[in-house]
Design an enzyme around this catalytic site. Structure first.
Site, mmCIF file in Angstrom:
data_model
loop_
_atom_site.group_PDB
_atom_site.id
_atom_site.type_symbol
_atom_site.label_atom_id
_atom_site.label_comp_id
_atom_site.label_asym_id
_atom_site.label_seq_id
_atom_site.Cartn_x
_atom_site.Cartn_y
_atom_site.Cartn_z
ATOM 1 N N HIS A 239 32.449 5.172 34.335
ATOM 2 C CA HIS A 239 32.069 3.883 33.549
ATOM 3 C C HIS A 239 33.504 4.090 32.421
ATOM 4 C CE1 HIS A 239 30.007 3.986 29.659
ATOM 5 N NE2 HIS A 239 29.873 2.517 30.584
ATOM 6 N N LYS A 241 37.107 3.583 30.618
ATOM 7 C CA LYS A 241 37.807 2.448 29.658
ATOM 8 C C LYS A 241 39.027 3.096 29.604
ATOM 9 C CE LYS A 241 33.207 0.963 29.659
ATOM 10 N NZ LYS A 241 32.336 1.485 29.268
ATOM 11 N N ASP A 246 53.192 1.467 30.043
ATOM 12 C CA ASP A 246 54.450 1.874 29.948
ATOM 13 C C ASP A 246 54.546 3.421 29.913
ATOM 14 O OD1 ASP A 246 55.908 0.032 30.592
ATOM 15 O OD2 ASP A 246 56.701 -0.883 28.803
ATOM 16 N N HIS A 420 27.368 -1.331 21.010
ATOM 17 C CA HIS A 420 27.534 -0.603 22.506
ATOM 18 C C HIS A 420 28.543 0.170 21.957
ATOM 19 C CE1 HIS A 420 29.778 -0.430 26.294
ATOM 20 N NE2 HIS A 420 28.559 -1.146 26.376
ATOM 21 N N LYS A 422 30.235 4.275 21.488
ATOM 22 C CA LYS A 422 29.865 5.627 21.558
ATOM 23 C C LYS A 422 30.720 6.657 21.096
ATOM 24 C CE LYS A 422 30.076 2.502 25.749
ATOM 25 N NZ LYS A 422 28.441 2.266 25.529
ATOM 26 N N ASP A 427 30.136 16.294 10.089
ATOM 27 C CA ASP A 427 30.941 16.807 8.458
ATOM 28 C C ASP A 427 31.954 15.566 8.222
ATOM 29 O OD1 ASP A 427 29.135 18.518 8.488
ATOM 30 O OD2 ASP A 427 29.652 20.094 9.167
#
Length: 497
Positions: A239, A241, A246, A420, A422, A427
């Site tokens: 999952h 990404k 370079d 979508h 995450k 604090d």
């Protein structure tokens, strides 16, 4: 004639014994699979549920356990751990030589902030995260278009290599545009490696990748869906990404490759996500995660290539002052690193912990932590979906919302479109951004990667975006989802959601 009579007798005898043979087969399958369950399942509730299913439906239960129940992927762990330990030592020596330490980290301001940062660094180290790196730059994107513009710019400027790892690679307008761009760079002699999850990118066939491969690029699926392969798994997916160009510029976050992430798919509408562009030493850690996954899929050891440190794992120093840390997790390791960090972040919060995730299916420990934090006076807020992309997960989430709302946790549903991102913020001084949702699939089954941020001004930007999101959200009443049959039923599927 005698042969015909003998054949008839044999057939009659076989049919008479068939129920017994089937019974013995079912018993053998059941005993073997139950033993397999007991050897691999450490949680009593899960083991009991699987054993009961296999006892009453041996063949069906065994097939389901083979496809969905086994939650571990065998990888060359010894080499991976040795490589990571050697790299950790290199980072610590480099940091010492440069005179860098947390004492002069400009992101630390105040005793309480410093204490939280020290605790989260210590917990991250115990969880197996990569060492903290200093001197980084970060740009956060909260929508798809500017993030993809930045990614395309980085790809066009590539001179040596482009490494792209994604869960979903759609063959739509954006996907074809990325493939054309990668193919053009491969023709220029740039090393192009595209790694995509076989389940998440089902429509990305070899035929559609032929142009990239013909140009000299490489494109491979992660855990191919082939029943004869030793590593065939449908339940544990990559999952992550990651884009690294370079070895100098890295991207990480929630965005896959597809038109929906640009807000162009009517079903989803506006797409709200969080994606990061990174420069500095932290990029080497993203590169190493890609290299390990690529090694697993392609058996090409980038870390062992000639002059690999200079070509792949040595980002140029940048004029940055951010302290960042990369943590990965997956079914190839014993530690549930990201889950442990989420758990610790909730319990370490003293003022507020704000969470964004499209899915809310926390395990019992995380639910207890969320309830306890709210009961202790911490401002606990969770922002999730209103228009879901997965109804089963949404109804299961409603059940768990009903468990945390009475403790004082605040739950919001995003109404502007699809959320979508995450993100976990604590604090106002620490945050986690990456690919891992607050659900069992991300925290126990999938390969995931997050970036930990020890920089109050970056966290302030993330919090400002969160507060803007609340303007397009509705807050739930704690009595809304109490005692509903559908929600109670759907939460039974929580271990694989």
């Amino acid at each position: 004639m005698l042969f015909a009579f003998a054949l008839d007798d044999f057939w009659d005898e076989f049919l008479a014994w068939l129920p017994v043979l089937l019974g013995l087969l079912n018993l053998a399958v059941a005993l073997f699979t139950i033993a397999w369950v007991l050897m691999t399942k450490s949680e009593a509730t899960s083991a009991t549920a699987w054993c009961l299913l296999i006892f009453f439906l041996p063949i069906v239960g065994a097939a389901l356990f083979y496809l969905l129940g086994y939650q571990h992927v065998e990888r060359p762990l010894h080499r991976k751990r040795r490589h990571k330990q050697r790299y950790k030592g290199q980072v610590e020596r480099t940091s010492a030589d440069a005179g860098e330490s947390s004492a002069n980290d400009p992101s630390v301001d105040g005793d309480q902030t410093a204490a939280l940062h020290r605790e989260m660094r210590r917990i991250a180290a115990l969880a197996g995260a990569y060492p903290l790196t200093l001197g980084n730059r970060l740009e956060a994107f909260h929508e798809g278009p500017p993030a993809f513009d930045a990614m395309r710019t980085a790809i066009r400027q590539a001179r040596h290599h482009i490494h792209l790892l994604t869960f979903i690679f759609q063959y739509d307008q954006l996907g074809r545009e990325f493939l054309e761009l990668l193919t053009a760079k491969a023709r220029e002699g740039v090393e192009v490696r595209l790694l995509y999850d076989a389940m998440g990118s089902l429509r990305l066939s070899h035929r559609r990748l032929a142009g990239l491969v013909a140009a000299g690029g490489q494109a491979l699926p992660f855990l191919p869906l082939h029943p004869l392969r030793r590593r065939m798994q449908i339940n544990m997916r990559n999952h992550r990404k990651i884009l690294v160009v370079d070895g100098q510029v890295g991207f990480i976050g929630g965005l896959n490759v597809g038109d929906e992430y640009l807000g162009k798919v009517t079903r989803f509408g506006f797409w709200r996500d969080t994606h990061l562009r990174l420069e500095g030493p932290v990029v080497a850690d993203l590169q190493r995660i890609f290299a390990e996954d690529w090694d697993f899929a392609a058996d090409e050891k980038l870390a062992a290539a000639k002059d690999s440190e200079r070509l792949y794992f040595r980002p140029s120093r940048v004029d940055g002052d951010l302290a960042l840390q990369v943590v990965d997790s997956g079914p190839d390791r014993d530690e549930k690193s990201i889950r442990e960090l989420y758990f610790a972040a909730i319990l370490k919060a003293r003022n507020r912990v704000w969470i964004i995730s499209p899915y809310f299916i926390p395990d019992p420990g995380l639910r207890d932590a969320l309830r306890l934090a709210a009961q202790l006076g911490v401002d606990v807020r969770f922002l999730g979906q209103h228009h879901p992309d997965k109804w089963l997960a949404q109804y299961a989430a409603r059940y768990y919302w009903g468990q945390v709302l009475p403790a004082g946790d605040k739950v919001y549903q995003y109404t502007k479109g699809m959320i979508h991102a995450k993100v976990v913020m604590v604090d106002g001084v620490w945050a986690s951004v990456g690919t891992a949702n607050l659900d069992n699939r991300s925290l126990y089954l999938n390969f995931e990667v997050n970036c930990l941020i020890y920089a109050p001004r970056v966290v302030a930007d993330l919090e400002a975006a969160f507060l803007r999101d609340l303007d397009d959200a509705i807050r739930l009443d704690r009595h809304v989802y109490a005692g509903r049959l559908l929600e109670n039923t759907c939460r039974l599927f929580s271990p694989v959601l």
